[in-house]
Enzyme design. Structure first.
Site, PDB file in Angstrom:
ATOM      1  CE  LYS A  24      76.113 -10.695  -7.248  1.00 32.81           C
ATOM      2  NZ  LYS A  24      76.395 -11.512  -8.382  1.00 32.81           N
ATOM      3  CG  MET A 114      80.132 -14.659  -4.193  1.00 36.84           C
ATOM      4  SD  MET A 114      80.420 -15.653  -2.726  1.00 36.84           S
ATOM      5  CE  MET A 114      78.758 -15.697  -2.027  1.00 36.84           C
ATOM      6  CG  ASP A 151      75.740  -6.843  -9.008  1.00 35.82           C
ATOM      7  OD1 ASP A 151      74.764  -6.914  -9.783  1.00 35.82           O
ATOM      8  OD2 ASP A 151      76.714  -7.618  -9.056  1.00 35.82           O
TER       9      ASP A 151
HETATM   10  P1  ATP Z   1      80.180  -8.830  -9.172  1.00 36.73           P
HETATM   11  O1  ATP Z   1      79.639 -10.080  -8.553  1.00 36.73           O
HETATM   12  O2  ATP Z   1      79.453  -7.578  -8.712  1.00 36.73           O
HETATM   13  O3  ATP Z   1      80.360  -8.889 -10.640  1.00 36.73           O
HETATM   14  P2  ATP Z   1      82.677  -9.640  -8.048  1.00 36.73           P
HETATM   15  O4  ATP Z   1      82.196 -10.133  -6.745  1.00 36.73           O
HETATM   16  O5  ATP Z   1      82.961 -10.647  -9.113  1.00 36.73           O
HETATM   17  O6  ATP Z   1      81.659  -8.575  -8.594  1.00 36.73           O
HETATM   18  P3  ATP Z   1      84.405  -7.797  -6.734  1.00 36.73           P
HETATM   19  O7  ATP Z   1      84.852  -8.483  -5.491  1.00 36.73           O
HETATM   20  O8  ATP Z   1      83.370  -6.752  -6.602  1.00 36.73           O
HETATM   21  O9  ATP Z   1      83.979  -8.845  -7.830  1.00 36.73           O
HETATM   22  O10 ATP Z   1      85.723  -7.240  -7.415  1.00 36.73           O
HETATM   23  C1  ATP Z   1      85.777  -6.889  -8.781  1.00 36.73           C
HETATM   24  C2  ATP Z   1      86.895  -5.879  -8.958  1.00 36.73           C
HETATM   25  O11 ATP Z   1      86.442  -4.658  -8.381  1.00 36.73           O
HETATM   26  C3  ATP Z   1      88.162  -6.228  -8.194  1.00 36.73           C
HETATM   27  O12 ATP Z   1      89.039  -6.956  -8.985  1.00 36.73           O
HETATM   28  C4  ATP Z   1      88.702  -4.858  -7.803  1.00 36.73           C
HETATM   29  O13 ATP Z   1      89.649  -4.426  -8.743  1.00 36.73           O
HETATM   30  C5  ATP Z   1      87.525  -3.898  -7.874  1.00 36.73           C
HETATM   31  N1  ATP Z   1      87.091  -3.332  -6.573  1.00 36.73           N
HETATM   32  C6  ATP Z   1      86.746  -2.065  -6.356  1.00 36.73           C
HETATM   33  N2  ATP Z   1      86.377  -1.851  -5.100  1.00 36.73           N
HETATM   34  C7  ATP Z   1      86.491  -3.012  -4.464  1.00 36.73           C
HETATM   35  C8  ATP Z   1      86.229  -3.418  -3.121  1.00 36.73           C
HETATM   36  N3  ATP Z   1      85.808  -2.564  -2.183  1.00 36.73           N
HETATM   37  N4  ATP Z   1      86.416  -4.705  -2.816  1.00 36.73           N
HETATM   38  C9  ATP Z   1      86.831  -5.570  -3.783  1.00 36.73           C
HETATM   39  N5  ATP Z   1      87.110  -5.241  -5.039  1.00 36.73           N
HETATM   40  C10 ATP Z   1      86.936  -3.977  -5.397  1.00 36.73           C
END
Ligand code: ATP
Length: 311
Positions: A24, A114, A151
């Protein structure tokens, strides 16, 4: 539980279920003042974009998570993984043994703003639900998603939606056409709670307005006009992300100099998002971003994308 990283093909047996789930971008992220519980009220306009993870659920002796893809080493393979948490939540609710192998084929940048982890949570929930034939209603699945994270419900429904509360109370929105994006993936991630902490620091002592969705932005989405949408994009976390990662300013400038209609930090960053008018500009902006040396890689994607889907 087995912890392992695999770079091999995703498992495929007759009994497996694979779910594809989109990333997203927040076309608006309005953030209110910190509440007494530490959370922030949000007005969060989500748009699902066509960068996908795939989660495959296969019956196994015990719960196991594997992950493949360029960022696989950064993905936790224990019960903290949102895919594992989703399987455990569904199994707990229906009294099912969570004996499942979840393989994540990861293409969404990790810790990039994302919602990659949330996407895997929604995908694992749908995959396990299909594998175990629980018969859970859509409402029940959305309820479990909301328990997993703010999210996660949006990753299940996809398309475009306004999220209020912590972002988890969703109202689907209409989009009048396809929007094209380039995403500049940064080296290393930014922690969402740390970015919210920086937002609190930067806004301390100021009057933070109640977050509301901008009518002009909702109109622009409904019209399908990228020029109108470009004028209304906003992210209240951008200043905090830039404060923590000042080098993102150069990435934003590289994309707009190359012809993007608008640029913003995606969610809590550090991925930056560039709205472009057409496919040719998308490729030009992606090439310029890559050549600028201000990001790790640039990805082209279209929106809206469908939510989590069994493939
Ligand atoms: P958001 O946009 O929802 O704030 P993000 O995209 O910035 O999240 P994610 O890729 O969801 O970040 O990763 C955030 C943290 O979540 C990672 O550093 C990891 O430790 C943890 N995590 C837990 N499950 C997963 C997964 N399936 N894939 C990636 N990271 C995960």
């Amino acid at each position: 539980m087995t912890d392992s990283v695999t770079a091999t093909e995703s498992p495929s047996t007759a009994a497996s279920v694979t779910v594809r789930v989109p990333a997203k971008v927040n076309v608006q992220l309005a953030v209110g003042a910190a509440r007494p519980d530490g959370f922030h009220d949000l007005a969060n306009v989500f748009l699902a974009v066509g960068l996908y993870d795939e989660v495959t659920a296969t019956p196994a002796d015990e719960l196991a998570i594997t992950c493949s893809g360029p960022d696989a080493a950064q993905v936790p393979l224990d019960r903290g993984n949102l895919a594992a948490r989703a399987a455990l939540a569904l199994a707990g609710r229906y009294g099912i043994e969570p004996a499942v192998h979840l393989h994540i084929a990861k293409d969404i940048p990790v810790a990039g703003g994302m919602a990659g982890g949330s996407a895997d949570g929604a995908a694992a929930l749908l995959a396990c639900d299909a594998l175990w034939s629980t018969g859970a209603s859509r409402e029940e699945l959305l309820e479990i998603c909301a328990e997993l994270g703010s999210d996660v419900p949006f990753n299940l429904i996809g398309g475009a939606a306004l999220g209020t509360g912590r972002g988890e109370l969703l109202t689907p929105l209409t989009t009048g056409g396809t929007f094209r994006w380039v995403f500049a993936v940064a080296d290393g991630g930014l922690s969402t709670p740390v970015v919210f902490g920086e937002f609190d620091r930067l806004t301390a002592g100021t009057d933070v307005p109640e977050p509301t969705a901008a009518p002009a932005l909702l109109d622009a989405l409904a019209s399908g006009d990228p020029v109108a949408l470009a004028k209304t994009l906003s992210n209240d976390l951008q200043a905090a992300a830039l404060s923590l990662r000042p080098s993102l300013a150069a990435t934003l400038a590289a994309g707009t100099d190359a012809g993007a209609l608008a640029a913003l930090v995606s969610g809590s960053g550090p991925t930056t998002a560039f709205l472009v008018p057409d496919e040719a500009t998308a490729h030009r902006v992606a090439a310029a971003l890559t050549a600028s040396g201000t990001c790790r890689t640039a990805r082209v994607a279209v929106s809206p994308a469908p939510g989590a889907t069994v493939v």
